[in-house]
Design an enzyme around this catalytic site. Structure first.
Site, PDB file in Angstrom:
ATOM      1  CG  HIS A   1      -2.014   1.012   1.175  1.00  0.00           C
ATOM      2  ND1 HIS A   1      -1.832   2.311   0.760  1.00  0.00           N
ATOM      3  CD2 HIS A   1      -3.335   0.911   1.492  1.00  0.00           C
ATOM      4  CE1 HIS A   1      -2.985   2.963   0.818  1.00  0.00           C
ATOM      5  NE2 HIS A   1      -3.920   2.136   1.246  1.00  0.00           N
TER       6      HIS A   1
ATOM      7  CD  GLU B   1     -11.649  -0.917   0.488  1.00  0.00           C
ATOM      8  OE1 GLU B   1     -10.553  -0.367   0.451  1.00  0.00           O
ATOM      9  OE2 GLU B   1     -12.117  -1.417   1.513  1.00  0.00           O
TER      10      GLU B   1
ATOM     11  CB  CYS C   1      -8.518   4.555   6.167  1.00  0.00           C
ATOM     12  SG  CYS C   1      -9.850   4.008   5.100  1.00  0.00           S
TER      13      CYS C   1
END
Lengths: 645, 645
Positions: free
Chosen positions: B188, B316, B412
């Site tokens: 990520h 997502e 997040c």
């Protein structure tokens, strides 16, 4: 209610239909040989399934690693079931030897106590029956039992039946109410159906009782699955089950208390089919009520116009009332087969032909859409709108395929379609002590024996062409014929031996008493093309219409029309014309043509968003049967069309 | 191109805006204290996050099991970053002591070599850096670095910066080209952004070089992730990654060769933001081109009218060009924050105000929609159409929530929204050697220092009310002011000290040279409500229109209108009226009212499908800003409205 309906012997039915006959023929010609190669890892370019090799390893005839999914054995059982139905209709004779040999192998792979499952026998003998949620042991056994009954009925050979009974005996011993028994039930319903069929052929009550136990114990408190998962600490076989919920397998509460269709659609339908069977066998009114409630919920709130069910692409499951997205849905071919099974049992139980409206809807649309004309490609997922570019892997669309797929390894739908087609006669005819029942208008020849009366039937159905169905019968003595009048029939007409008759339709049946000798029934249904709308709570279809004719739902395909089908609007006042079917399609089902309007926004060229200046142009549209879509290459497809208001 | 733009010091900006000010105020008043409780497991009724406890365990000050997700540490870092921005703007002073204490704890949890990650330190010290795909170690470090830079800039205190540098030094030693180093990169993206910020504040080249290495090594052959997964044999932390694909984390090919936005949207945006930073720092034309290509792909083919991105609810992520479903999309709040970051960097790099059109779109619509008026509920997912009953768990809709959620554990978006609001000034103003840049019309006061010139700015924006923006400036010497002219501005008018001026707009900027002393700029934009259409390839929006006014996208809510919003059609010839904002909403942004048509099918009552007989009735519709939806209870919401053709 009197005795329930039963099906005619498959040996006595021959499908001659222009549309269905073509598919039925593919089962013995193509599907069975193709699958035999797959089972034996002899298909070039295809990943090995290891299916038959697993049985050899379990039988200790060879060594090696057991491979494939945990329920891989069922591929072989489904193959045997399809072979059995072919043999019953006098086809696929060359596979009988292979079947007999592989049945011997199955017998050798069975453990002494009757246990039969290559995964657990080879890989985890100490874990038998410990993972009912995911392990599919009972599911696998159910398919063994269904195959065994079919093979016995087709051939009279008992070997597979003995294997299945031995397995069923073990299951009846392992599961049940007593303290020594496991108080569990299958993660994927199916064994209930196998046990009921075994009971019906053997008369052994314990099979029926155990099927009933599985349904009645399901979802009881404390919840068996919940405890099992807690004990194990999560999933074992399927990582995608990391957030498994009990509704997924209809185990959140007892089926008798369930009023809506929940969870995985195939599981739900197999469960309901078993419930309807049990309701009949036990004359169990409580069970009948539960069946009716779930049935109503499915067909009145959770079903596509194509008979597709399971509107969630994620987890192949039901969602909630009126939530019927057209582009992301699952609507698994197998789920619609399950709906056919459930509908057939409900019709038999209640002697109500209207259940067959739904069976027909599922059969003529979603189920047949599941297979291509050539019989070598399959849809598992049946959306009502497809934009091929948007079917991208690893996204919310990964389950939707814009073209039918080759059948290689893990696969429920292809063999399920095969066994449904090979046994199609069971959905066309039925009987009880008093009458012959005609449920579907599919050209065929059949023989029925009711008491001392034998009836020869020759049905020539032009339902999809002009709405006319001609049925010639030869009666050895007088008997009642009951013919289903479908909901779309409109102002129908029946001529008996050329004479017009009016009769009351009761429970969806038109009854006619025929005397000994030959008779001709001519039924003329109205099959005018009709625009159909959806309940406004189906927000997906607001302001949209679907075109149907008889049992057939039509769709627009890019090949006959344009790209960007969503830019098209229809005007309900425009005439709809019948046009000859495209030669590349089968069944001689007419196409429908009509004028539409295409809109274009002059203010937008390449940009994503912009001002608006719509222009409209007339466009000639051509719709073809949904079940035949994607037989002429990849392209867009659309069922629900926008209506100009 | 000259030097890129840089932001003003946050200490020198005060947000006074009616709409944004209310949200910004919530950060220090509500969000920071709320999150502090969460981090410390002191929030009643909420599941423990174990976040700070994990640091205590890692520091060996207490014993116990390390709990929470593998990247749980970032919650604390994001809290510190938000606290820093608040402190910079003179707010949240009472949290500085707490911050200092927790920074000390972080220091004690850091290993001697600079390693800092409570998961691996406590649970898997021998597995450090072995699972870059899922482990989030580098991601976590990136958030540490961003927090450290923000805290240093806000307070001048170096302690967290020293910790972050020590951690960065280790990373620069572990990862790189030499044989002894790991040739990997983050699963990520985020550490690149942290390293670049660290470089900018310390001048240490190796931080920049390692950030550049991570981007340039990414997706190189042989693929590091592929080998890592093969070596490990599957997933370790996230079972839902059982079918992980390299595109998910933009590692399928080198970013410089990527031309489209792929995979997880937040990862993609963080990567692109870093790429734009690197393109600037290295004056790297190849990198600039890559940034432009991906940017164009996002904003021209893969973005919602609300600035939402990532149209796949599953994972997502981005899907493909023009695939923009309104009801099932993810459009994560964080992804739009990422788009704001990317746009800001692009505007700085190319000195082109038009990038800020997109920043504004994302900010005014999706990002603000992410938080409720009270500042205590959040949307992670931002669909453009919501039917609350259809948002069912464990289905294709499980990600979509019909109401904003409380912020409890893994999260997040809430802290990301908090840090964005707390540092909002960075998106409003910028400067270079020659000019002050005004990018957003958000009421505020600011001070800029350009060379020897100091400028006091007082912006009073009525953009959302009447389109007028008044900017009073006090110049210590003459300087250029560059004002972004948004794409929706229409026929705008600028009055400088009461006098009308015409100037050429270049790269989206209107330039005006102002002399020493006080001046008043009055800018009048056209903010007439406009119906907007989508590219016809966005089939989801065919025959539909969205209502916008200035930067604001409007939507229909059930509370102001009716249930079954999909039964409503709009007539583009009808007048649109401004109406006073509902008192329950904030920002004094007018509602828009207009007449529409509701259709009803008289032939359908309870059944699912039926014949058609449409009647139409006139209906008064009222649209409110999308960003303010769901602040008055649960109900349907709709952005794209059907148009009567």
């Amino acid at each position: 209610m009197g005795k329930p309906l039963k099906q005619l012997n498959l040996k006595d039915i021959k499908i001659t239909d222009e549309l269905f006959g073509a598919y039925v023929g593919k089962v013995s010609e193509k599907i069975i040989p193709h699958q035999w190669k797959i089972l034996n890892d002899q298909l070039e370019g295809a990943e090995a399934t290891h299916c038959i090799e697993n049985f050899r390893i379990a039988a200790k005839e060879t060594q090696g690693e057991r491979k494939g999914v945990v329920f891989q054995d069922t591929d072989l059982y489904k193959w045997l079931e399809a072979v059995a139905y072919c043999l019953a209709s006098g086809k696929g004779k060359i596979y009988e030897d292979l079947a007999d040999q592989v049945i011997d192998l199955i017998g050798r792979a069975q453990e002494n106590d009757g246990y039969l499952n290559t995964y657990f026998t080879i890989n985890a003998p100490d874990k038998k029956w410990t993972n009912l949620v995911e392990g599919h042991e009972l599911y696998t056994s159910g398919h063994l039992m269904e195959a065994a009954v079919a093979y016995y009925e087709a051939t009279g050979k008992e070997k597979l039946l003995i294997i299945a009974k031995k397995n069923a005996d073990l299951i009846c011993q392992v599961f049940g109410k007593t303290e020594e028994q496991i108080h569990g039930y299958p993660g994927h319903q199916e064994v209930e159906l196998g046990l009921i069929k075994l009971y019906r052929i053997t008369g052994k009550e314990k099979y029926l009782e155990t099927a009933n136990y599985f349904i009645r114990e399901r979802g009881a408190k404390p919840n068996y699955f919940k405890r099992e998962i807690e004990t194990r600490g999560g999933y074992e076989f399927f990582p995608e089950f990391y957030d498994y919920d009990l509704e997924y397998s209809q185990a959140h509460k007892p089926p008798l208390q369930q009023t809506k269709a929940h969870g995985h659609a195939v599981r739900a339908m197999y469960m309901c089919t078993a419930m309807a069977d049990l309701a009949q066998e036990y004359n169990d009114e409580e069970m009948q009520k539960a069946c009716k409630k779930i049935w109503s919920n499915v067909v009145e709130k959770r079903m596509y116009i194509t008979g597709g069910i399971g509107s969630s692409g994620f987890r192949e499951r039901f969602t909630t009332d009126y939530d019927l997205p057209n582009r992301t849905n699952y609507s698994e071919t197998c789920a619609s087969i399950g709906l056919m099974m459930f509908g057939q049992r409900m019709a038999s139980l209640f002697k109500d032909a209207r259940y067959y409206d739904i069976v027909e809807k599922a059969l003529y649309n979603t189920v047949i859409a599941g297979i291509n004309i050539e019989g070598d490609r399959y849809f598992y997922v049946n959306p009502l709108e497809v934009i091929p570019e948007f079917c991208t892997e690893h996204t919310y669309m990964s389950h939707v395929k814009p073209v039918r797929q080759k059948w290689f390894s893990v696969a429920c739908c292809p063999p399920n379609v095969a066994r449904t087609l090979a046994s199609l006669g069971q959905y066309i005819y039925a009987q009880d002590e008093e009458a012959l029942y005609i449920h579907q208008f599919i050209s065929s020849e059949a023989k029925a024996y009711i008491g001392g009366c034998s009836i020869n039937i020759f049905m020539d159905s032009q339902l999809l062409q002009n709405g006319q169905v001609k049925i010639n019968v030869e009666m050895s003595e007088s008997k009642t014929i009951k013919i289903r009048i479908p909901s779309y029939a409109g102002k129908y007409k029946v001529l008996v031996d050329g004479e017009s008759r009016e009769d009351i339709v009761l429970n969806g049946y038109y009854s006619v008493e025929l005397t000994e000798g030959k008779h001709e029934l001519l039924i003329c249904f109205s099959v005018k093309p009709r625009w159909i709308g959806a309940n406004p709570r189906v927000q997906e279809d607001s302001g949209k219409v679907a075109l149907v004719r008889g049992p057939i739902v039509y769709c627009l395909e890019e090949i006959d029309n344009i790209k960007l089908l969503s830019t098209v609007f229809v005007d309900l006042t425009n005439e709809i014309y019948l046009e000859e079917s495209d030669k590349a399609l089968i069944g001689n089902v007419p196409a429908l043509t009509y004028k539409g309007i295409q809109i274009h926004n002059n203010k937008i060229t390449d940009q994503l968003y912009g001002d608006i200046e719509f222009t409209k142009k007339e466009i000639k549209l051509k719709a073809v049967p949904y079940c035949l879509w994607n037989n002429r290459g990849q392209g867009e497809m659309l069922v629900w069309q926008k209506v100009r208001i």
